[in-house]
Design a protein around this motif. Structure first.
Motif, PDB file in Angstrom:
ATOM      1  N   ARG A  35      64.163  90.430 -29.398  1.00 15.60           N
ATOM      2  CA  ARG A  35      63.775  91.745 -29.912  1.00 15.60           C
ATOM      3  C   ARG A  35      62.926  92.430 -28.851  1.00 15.60           C
ATOM      4  O   ARG A  35      62.275  91.761 -28.041  1.00 15.60           O
ATOM      5  CB  ARG A  35      62.996  91.615 -31.229  1.00 15.60           C
ATOM      6  CG  ARG A  35      61.810  90.707 -31.107  1.00 15.60           C
ATOM      7  CD  ARG A  35      61.022  90.542 -32.376  1.00 15.60           C
ATOM      8  NE  ARG A  35      59.858  89.698 -32.110  1.00 15.60           N
ATOM      9  CZ  ARG A  35      58.821  89.581 -32.919  1.00 15.60           C
ATOM     10  NH1 ARG A  35      58.792  90.250 -34.055  1.00 15.60           N
ATOM     11  NH2 ARG A  35      57.808  88.801 -32.611  1.00 15.60           N
ATOM     12  N   ASP A  92      57.787  99.102 -33.216  1.00 18.44           N
ATOM     13  CA  ASP A  92      59.038  98.510 -32.728  1.00 18.44           C
ATOM     14  C   ASP A  92      59.876  99.552 -31.997  1.00 18.44           C
ATOM     15  O   ASP A  92      60.554  99.238 -31.004  1.00 18.44           O
ATOM     16  CB  ASP A  92      59.834  97.922 -33.899  1.00 18.44           C
ATOM     17  CG  ASP A  92      59.174  96.677 -34.476  1.00 18.44           C
ATOM     18  OD1 ASP A  92      58.377  96.046 -33.757  1.00 18.44           O
ATOM     19  OD2 ASP A  92      59.444  96.359 -35.651  1.00 18.44           O
ATOM     20  N   VAL A 140      67.843  83.703 -33.932  1.00 17.37           N
ATOM     21  CA  VAL A 140      67.853  85.141 -34.190  1.00 17.37           C
ATOM     22  C   VAL A 140      66.429  85.668 -34.009  1.00 17.37           C
ATOM     23  O   VAL A 140      65.468  84.890 -33.973  1.00 17.37           O
ATOM     24  CB  VAL A 140      68.355  85.437 -35.619  1.00 17.37           C
ATOM     25  CG1 VAL A 140      69.790  84.968 -35.777  1.00 17.37           C
ATOM     26  CG2 VAL A 140      67.453  84.783 -36.663  1.00 17.37           C
ATOM     27  N   TRP A 168      62.723  86.986 -34.584  1.00 14.05           N
ATOM     28  CA  TRP A 168      61.758  86.684 -35.643  1.00 14.05           C
ATOM     29  C   TRP A 168      61.763  87.825 -36.673  1.00 14.05           C
ATOM     30  O   TRP A 168      61.797  88.994 -36.339  1.00 14.05           O
ATOM     31  CB  TRP A 168      60.369  86.524 -35.069  1.00 14.05           C
ATOM     32  CG  TRP A 168      59.307  86.350 -36.120  1.00 14.05           C
ATOM     33  CD1 TRP A 168      58.458  87.296 -36.596  1.00 14.05           C
ATOM     34  CD2 TRP A 168      59.025  85.150 -36.849  1.00 14.05           C
ATOM     35  NE1 TRP A 168      57.645  86.773 -37.570  1.00 14.05           N
ATOM     36  CE2 TRP A 168      57.966  85.448 -37.755  1.00 14.05           C
ATOM     37  CE3 TRP A 168      59.561  83.862 -36.828  1.00 14.05           C
ATOM     38  CZ2 TRP A 168      57.440  84.483 -38.614  1.00 14.05           C
ATOM     39  CZ3 TRP A 168      59.040  82.911 -37.691  1.00 14.05           C
ATOM     40  CH2 TRP A 168      57.990  83.219 -38.569  1.00 14.05           C
ATOM     41  N   GLY A 169      61.765  87.444 -37.960  1.00 21.11           N
ATOM     42  CA  GLY A 169      61.755  88.440 -39.024  1.00 21.11           C
ATOM     43  C   GLY A 169      63.127  88.858 -39.488  1.00 21.11           C
ATOM     44  O   GLY A 169      63.249  89.699 -40.396  1.00 21.11           O
ATOM     45  N   THR A 170      64.177  88.290 -38.884  1.00 19.73           N
ATOM     46  CA  THR A 170      65.541  88.603 -39.308  1.00 19.73           C
ATOM     47  C   THR A 170      66.208  87.352 -39.864  1.00 19.73           C
ATOM     48  O   THR A 170      65.703  86.239 -39.704  1.00 19.73           O
ATOM     49  CB  THR A 170      66.390  89.146 -38.140  1.00 19.73           C
ATOM     50  OG1 THR A 170      66.509  88.129 -37.126  1.00 19.73           O
ATOM     51  CG2 THR A 170      65.738  90.368 -37.518  1.00 19.73           C
ATOM     52  N   GLU A 171      67.327  87.530 -40.531  1.00 16.73           N
ATOM     53  CA  GLU A 171      68.040  86.415 -41.141  1.00 16.73           C
ATOM     54  C   GLU A 171      69.278  86.054 -40.326  1.00 16.73           C
ATOM     55  O   GLU A 171      69.829  86.891 -39.607  1.00 16.73           O
ATOM     56  CB  GLU A 171      68.460  86.771 -42.571  1.00 16.73           C
ATOM     57  CG  GLU A 171      67.282  87.042 -43.496  1.00 16.73           C
ATOM     58  CD  GLU A 171      67.734  87.376 -44.907  1.00 16.73           C
ATOM     59  OE1 GLU A 171      68.953  87.240 -45.191  1.00 16.73           O
ATOM     60  OE2 GLU A 171      66.883  87.773 -45.712  1.00 16.73           O
ATOM     61  N   PRO A 226      72.960  85.734 -39.558  1.00 20.39           N
ATOM     62  CA  PRO A 226      74.092  86.503 -40.086  1.00 20.39           C
ATOM     63  C   PRO A 226      75.074  85.614 -40.847  1.00 20.39           C
ATOM     64  O   PRO A 226      75.195  84.418 -40.564  1.00 20.39           O
ATOM     65  CB  PRO A 226      74.731  87.104 -38.827  1.00 20.39           C
ATOM     66  CG  PRO A 226      74.276  86.244 -37.701  1.00 20.39           C
ATOM     67  CD  PRO A 226      72.922  85.737 -38.080  1.00 20.39           C
ATOM     68  N   TYR A 255      73.944  80.317 -35.192  1.00 16.58           N
ATOM     69  CA  TYR A 255      72.629  80.925 -35.208  1.00 16.58           C
ATOM     70  C   TYR A 255      71.619  80.063 -35.964  1.00 16.58           C
ATOM     71  O   TYR A 255      71.979  79.358 -36.911  1.00 16.58           O
ATOM     72  CB  TYR A 255      72.679  82.315 -35.849  1.00 16.58           C
ATOM     73  CG  TYR A 255      73.640  83.249 -35.161  1.00 16.58           C
ATOM     74  CD1 TYR A 255      73.275  83.913 -33.996  1.00 16.58           C
ATOM     75  CD2 TYR A 255      74.923  83.471 -35.671  1.00 16.58           C
ATOM     76  CE1 TYR A 255      74.159  84.773 -33.359  1.00 16.58           C
ATOM     77  CE2 TYR A 255      75.805  84.335 -35.046  1.00 16.58           C
ATOM     78  CZ  TYR A 255      75.417  84.983 -33.887  1.00 16.58           C
ATOM     79  OH  TYR A 255      76.290  85.826 -33.260  1.00 16.58           O
ATOM     80  N   THR A 260      67.281  80.068 -37.401  1.00 17.66           N
ATOM     81  CA  THR A 260      66.071  80.853 -37.653  1.00 17.66           C
ATOM     82  C   THR A 260      64.924  80.271 -36.852  1.00 17.66           C
ATOM     83  O   THR A 260      64.704  79.056 -36.886  1.00 17.66           O
ATOM     84  CB  THR A 260      65.714  80.839 -39.144  1.00 17.66           C
ATOM     85  OG1 THR A 260      66.830  81.306 -39.901  1.00 17.66           O
ATOM     86  CG2 THR A 260      64.501  81.707 -39.430  1.00 17.66           C
ATOM     87  N   GLU A 311      56.617  82.646 -35.092  1.00 18.42           N
ATOM     88  CA  GLU A 311      56.516  83.717 -34.122  1.00 18.42           C
ATOM     89  C   GLU A 311      55.563  83.308 -33.003  1.00 18.42           C
ATOM     90  O   GLU A 311      54.572  82.609 -33.227  1.00 18.42           O
ATOM     91  CB  GLU A 311      56.002  84.998 -34.792  1.00 18.42           C
ATOM     92  CG  GLU A 311      55.982  86.205 -33.875  1.00 18.42           C
ATOM     93  CD  GLU A 311      55.511  87.463 -34.579  1.00 18.42           C
ATOM     94  OE1 GLU A 311      55.898  88.565 -34.139  1.00 18.42           O
ATOM     95  OE2 GLU A 311      54.757  87.344 -35.560  1.00 18.42           O
TER      96      GLU A 311
END
Length: 328
Positions: free
Chosen positions: A107, A152, A196, A198-201, A203, A227, A229, A233
């Motif tokens: 990110r 962001d 993926v 941080w803060g996302t799931e 897919p 993928y 997790t 962080e």
């Protein structure tokens, strides 16, 4: 274009420069006292307080040749000397390494973690000098104060600004070629698997909602990648586990670091080398350089400090051959 990009570009490229110089100092068996002096001198010049104050002022990102001039002076801030061919190679390695790191950031905000990794490693290069350590820590605090509060969206703009800066640079590096993360044309191969952001799931799931915002249906689908997790962080503080490994020293494992230019990149680099000195008509850029270089003092070897030449190539013959190509 983001006006907050320059400090991140400068510090990350500077970190890569120190990684490479440390590797070459060890490879050429430079005496420990001289090697430590070189690293301390460059780091103290790089983190000069007035220099950092000027660097952190909001400003547009300037040209490649202007920044190249800064690193040329920075690399010669001690008793070590590089000829043009070795300096060209040093800058190529620096830029391609950081370009790859920017491309791989999960990110945009993680560019700050990459910067912290570089600064963490730079502190390990400092030898018996609390004053220089304080300089680096002060820059650390300045980074935290300046960037931790950004949104962001602002980090996305910083990432785009960096990618625009790097977009025409496709120099092949042997480490990347051997690891199969770079193609023969100098373009990077980006992975389709891994953690993926941080803060996302991960897919693989589609959720559907009605007009009231209630979930009414779920559909799963198969993804081509594998993928995972991330467990946590990375730390955005002065100390802590950054988790992200981008920006750490890839030369800690001894292996060659040759560069090879593809056709279009060779022409671009050749043109850039001819224009290392900024265009005298570009008054704004010259004013920028004057301010930026004001804190960079070049030390001439004198007295007991005997200077030495550092070779970024495997042999002197390779360096001489590259030097003739630079002057053609």
């Amino acid at each position: 274009m983001s006006v907050r990009t320059l400090p991140l570009l400068f510090l990350n490229l500077g970190g890569e420069m120190l990684y490479i110089l440390d590797q070459r100092l060890r490879a050429q068996s430079i005496p420990g006292e001289k090697a430590r002096k070189v690293m301390n001198d460059i780091i103290t010049t790089m983190f000069n307080k007035k220099f950092m104050e000027e660097l952190f002022k909001p400003q547009e990102l300037y040209s490649k040749k202007a920044l190249r001039t800064v690193y040329d002076r920075l690399a010669h801030a001690s008793i070590m000397r590089l000829n043009q061919a070795s300096m060209d190679k040093l800058y190529d390695l620096m830029t391609m390494a950081f370009k790859y790191q920017v491309l791989l950031c999960p990110r945009p905000r993680d560019i700050l973690l990459v910067t912290f990794n570089h600064l963490d490693a730079i502190k390990d290069f400092i030898y018996d000098s609390p004053g220089i350590m304080n300089q680096v820590d002060e820059t650390f605090r300045r980074l935290i104060d300046t960037y931790n509060c950004l949104s962001d969206g602002e980090f996305q703009l910083i990432r785009q600004t960096l990618l625009i800066f790097f977009q025409d640079m496709h120099i092949r590096v042997s480490i990347f070629l051997k690891d199969k993360v770079q193609n023969s044309n100098g373009r990077f191969v980006l992975p389709t698997s891994g953690p993926v952001p941080w803060g996302t799931e991960v897919p693989g799931l589609i959720r559907m909602f009605n007009h009231d915002g209630d979930e009414v249906k779920r559909t799963e689908f198969t993804t081509p990648g594998n993928y995972v997790t991330p467990q946590r962080e990375g730390s955005f503080g002065l100390y802590g586990d950054r988790v992200l490994k981008l920006g750490t020293n890839m030369y800690s494992i001894s292996r060659p670091v040759e560069t090879h230019m593809s056709g279009s990149s060779k022409n671009l680099a050749s043109h850039a080398k001819e224009n290392t000195v900024p265009n005298p008509l570009a008054k704004e850029e010259l004013n920028f350089l004057a301010r930026l270089l004001g804190g960079l003092e070049i030390k001439n070897p004198s007295g007991s400090d005997t200077g030495f030449r550092l070779n970024l190539f495997t042999t002197d013959e390779e360096e001489e051959y590259a030097q003739t190509r630079c002057t053609d």
